[in-house]
Design a protein around this motif. Structure first.
Motif, PDB file in Angstrom:
ATOM      1  N   SER A   1       0.686  -1.110  -0.353  1.00  0.00           N
ATOM      2  CA  SER A   1      -0.084   0.054   0.274  1.00  0.00           C
ATOM      3  C   SER A   1       0.662   1.044  -0.039  1.00  0.00           C
ATOM      4  O   SER A   1       0.347   2.577  -0.382  1.00  0.00           O
ATOM      5  CB  SER A   1      -0.550   0.190   1.400  1.00  0.00           C
ATOM      6  OG  SER A   1      -0.305  -0.149   3.154  1.00  0.00           O
ATOM      7  N   VAL A   2       1.690   1.429   1.002  1.00  0.00           N
ATOM      8  CA  VAL A   2       2.948   2.299   0.765  1.00  0.00           C
ATOM      9  C   VAL A   2       4.099   2.454  -0.881  1.00  0.00           C
ATOM     10  O   VAL A   2       3.497   4.068  -1.245  1.00  0.00           O
ATOM     11  CB  VAL A   2       3.748   2.570   1.882  1.00  0.00           C
ATOM     12  CG1 VAL A   2       5.392   3.070   1.721  1.00  0.00           C
ATOM     13  CG2 VAL A   2       3.715   2.439   3.126  1.00  0.00           C
ATOM     14  N   LYS A   3       4.045   1.513  -1.274  1.00  0.00           N
ATOM     15  CA  LYS A   3       4.004   1.333  -2.728  1.00  0.00           C
ATOM     16  C   LYS A   3       3.450   1.786  -3.769  1.00  0.00           C
ATOM     17  O   LYS A   3       3.053   2.817  -4.771  1.00  0.00           O
ATOM     18  CB  LYS A   3       4.602   0.207  -3.407  1.00  0.00           C
ATOM     19  CG  LYS A   3       5.901   0.063  -2.627  1.00  0.00           C
ATOM     20  CD  LYS A   3       6.734  -0.950  -2.743  1.00  0.00           C
ATOM     21  CE  LYS A   3       8.023  -1.648  -2.477  1.00  0.00           C
ATOM     22  NZ  LYS A   3       8.457  -2.746  -3.174  1.00  0.00           N
ATOM     23  N   LYS A   4       1.720   1.363  -3.266  1.00  0.00           N
ATOM     24  CA  LYS A   4       0.337   1.948  -4.262  1.00  0.00           C
ATOM     25  C   LYS A   4       0.614   3.812  -4.226  1.00  0.00           C
ATOM     26  O   LYS A   4      -0.408   4.748  -5.165  1.00  0.00           O
ATOM     27  CB  LYS A   4       0.060   1.046  -4.557  1.00  0.00           C
ATOM     28  CG  LYS A   4      -0.192  -0.058  -5.181  1.00  0.00           C
ATOM     29  CD  LYS A   4       0.234  -0.055  -6.200  1.00  0.00           C
ATOM     30  CE  LYS A   4       0.342  -1.039  -7.140  1.00  0.00           C
ATOM     31  NZ  LYS A   4       0.049  -1.499  -8.579  1.00  0.00           N
ATOM     32  N   GLY A   5       0.533   4.478  -2.804  1.00  0.00           N
ATOM     33  CA  GLY A   5       0.906   5.563  -3.101  1.00  0.00           C
ATOM     34  C   GLY A   5      -0.949   6.056  -2.161  1.00  0.00           C
ATOM     35  O   GLY A   5      -0.998   6.958  -1.818  1.00  0.00           O
ATOM     36  N   GLN A   6      -1.218   4.722  -1.094  1.00  0.00           N
ATOM     37  CA  GLN A   6      -2.060   5.383  -0.142  1.00  0.00           C
ATOM     38  C   GLN A   6      -2.183   6.347   0.305  1.00  0.00           C
ATOM     39  O   GLN A   6      -3.003   6.765   1.275  1.00  0.00           O
ATOM     40  CB  GLN A   6      -2.710   3.500   0.304  1.00  0.00           C
ATOM     41  CG  GLN A   6      -2.637   2.424  -0.375  1.00  0.00           C
ATOM     42  CD  GLN A   6      -3.936   3.383  -1.456  1.00  0.00           C
ATOM     43  OE1 GLN A   6      -5.247   3.423  -1.087  1.00  0.00           O
ATOM     44  NE2 GLN A   6      -4.486   3.402  -2.777  1.00  0.00           N
ATOM     45  N   TYR A   7      -0.698   6.516   1.210  1.00  0.00           N
ATOM     46  CA  TYR A   7      -0.323   7.112   2.332  1.00  0.00           C
ATOM     47  C   TYR A   7      -0.193   8.646   1.891  1.00  0.00           C
ATOM     48  O   TYR A   7       0.101   9.539   3.080  1.00  0.00           O
ATOM     49  CB  TYR A   7       0.748   6.397   3.288  1.00  0.00           C
ATOM     50  CG  TYR A   7       0.156   5.220   3.429  1.00  0.00           C
ATOM     51  CD1 TYR A   7      -0.916   5.478   4.656  1.00  0.00           C
ATOM     52  CD2 TYR A   7       0.448   4.593   3.227  1.00  0.00           C
ATOM     53  CE1 TYR A   7      -1.955   3.955   5.181  1.00  0.00           C
ATOM     54  CE2 TYR A   7      -0.263   2.845   4.061  1.00  0.00           C
ATOM     55  CZ  TYR A   7      -1.632   2.904   4.328  1.00  0.00           C
ATOM     56  OH  TYR A   7      -1.699   1.757   5.231  1.00  0.00           O
ATOM     57  N   GLU A   8      -0.148   8.948   0.778  1.00  0.00           N
ATOM     58  CA  GLU A   8       0.692  10.228  -0.368  1.00  0.00           C
ATOM     59  C   GLU A   8      -0.749  11.802  -0.263  1.00  0.00           C
ATOM     60  O   GLU A   8      -1.513  10.937  -0.419  1.00  0.00           O
ATOM     61  CB  GLU A   8       1.173  10.221  -1.594  1.00  0.00           C
ATOM     62  CG  GLU A   8       2.095   9.570  -1.267  1.00  0.00           C
ATOM     63  CD  GLU A   8       2.900   8.923  -3.032  1.00  0.00           C
ATOM     64  OE1 GLU A   8       2.229   9.653  -3.624  1.00  0.00           O
ATOM     65  OE2 GLU A   8       4.157   8.151  -3.292  1.00  0.00           O
TER      66      GLU A   8
END
Length: 53
Positions: A25-32
């Motif tokens: 999920s971090v690599k997919k940008g969920q927390y940006e």
């Protein structure tokens, strides 16, 4: 005794699975830019559209 080893194995497996899902999920940008959504409703797109035309 096999129950204890099974539960240890299960907890380690679930922990690694949760960690892999978090990394994905971090690599997919969920927390940006999590703060942007609450300010988006304050933007006035109608005024900008009138200025462009």
């Amino acid at each position: 005794m096999w129950t204890l080893s099974f539960l240890v194995f299960l907890s380690i497996t679930l922990g690694i699975g949760a960690w892999l899902l978090f990394i994905w999920s971090v690599k997919k940008g969920q927390y940006e830019d999590a703060e942007d959504m609450k300010y988006r409703m304050l933007e006035d797109d109608d005024i900008q559209a009138k200025k462009d035309s």
